[in-house]
Design a protein around this motif. Structure first.
Motif, short mmCIF file in Angstrom:
data_model
loop_
_atom_site.label_atom_id
_atom_site.label_comp_id
_atom_site.label_asym_id
_atom_site.label_seq_id
_atom_site.Cartn_x
_atom_site.Cartn_y
_atom_site.Cartn_z
N ARG A 110 50.92 33.65 44.93
CA ARG A 110 49.69 32.87 45.17
C ARG A 110 50.04 31.48 45.70
O ARG A 110 49.41 30.98 46.64
N VAL A 125 43.79 27.19 43.92
CA VAL A 125 44.36 28.52 44.07
C VAL A 125 43.64 29.45 43.12
O VAL A 125 43.42 29.10 41.96
N ASN A 135 43.60 32.42 40.60
CA ASN A 135 44.62 33.03 39.75
C ASN A 135 44.30 34.46 39.35
O ASN A 135 44.88 34.98 38.42
N ALA A 145 49.16 27.49 40.63
CA ALA A 145 48.97 28.94 40.77
C ALA A 145 49.30 29.69 39.49
O ALA A 145 49.17 30.91 39.44
#
Length: 160
Positions: A65, A29, A31, A100
């Motif tokens: 996210r 993911v 950030n 995330a």
């Protein structure tokens, strides 16, 4: 036909609430996304919570996210579950939140498939006992909402 569609919508909603064991998941993911802006969804969610005697929630970038990544993963790999086998951001919703950037100790995740709007998915969650419980937990003050196609993920937490 409407009854069939309503039944299908209810059947494609699932809710999950569990304490989060502390582990670090490897992350894909990104950030660096900005914090999500308050939206019509936030307004409708908070109107519902206030009508039920609960405090307001605010969007959180890390939860957003994580929710978005899980929605995209479910759509891309054609599955519908809180558990992402070999998921790029972790198997559990807690691992995905940590990947995330949200180190929550407890949280919840609502998922849905097939709803075409934020209002429709929020209404479905309000009408489902497990999702409704998640939406109304008094200690949850943060949320993230993700959508990929008509796959929806909402992550809720009290802190990140």
């Amino acid at each position: 036909m409407k009854l069939l569609l309503a039944l299908a919508a209810v059947l494609t909603l699932t809710a999950c609430v569990v304490p989060i064991p502390v582990q670090v998941a490897r992350s894909t993911v990104t950030n660096n996304a900005p914090a999500p802006a308050a939206t019509e969804f936030t307004r409708q969610l908070n109107a519902f919570r206030v009508s039920q005697g609960r405090g307001q929630m605010r969007p959180n970038a890390a939860l957003t996210r994580a929710a978005q990544a899980h929605a995209e993963d479910m759509l891309a790999r054609n599955y519908f579950s809180h558990r992402a086998q070999n998921g790029p951001n972790g198997v559990t919703f807690g691992q995905r939140a940590r990947a995330a950037g949200c180190a929550m100790q407890a949280g919840a995740e609502n998922i849905a498939w097939g709803q075409k709007s934020e209002a429709e998915v929020l209404q479905g969650w309000q009408n489902s006992p497990g999702h409704r419980r998640n939406l109304l937990r008094p200690n949850y003050t943060l949320y993230g909402l993700g959508r990929a196609g008509n796959v929806w993920v909402m992550k809720l937490a009290s802190a990140c």
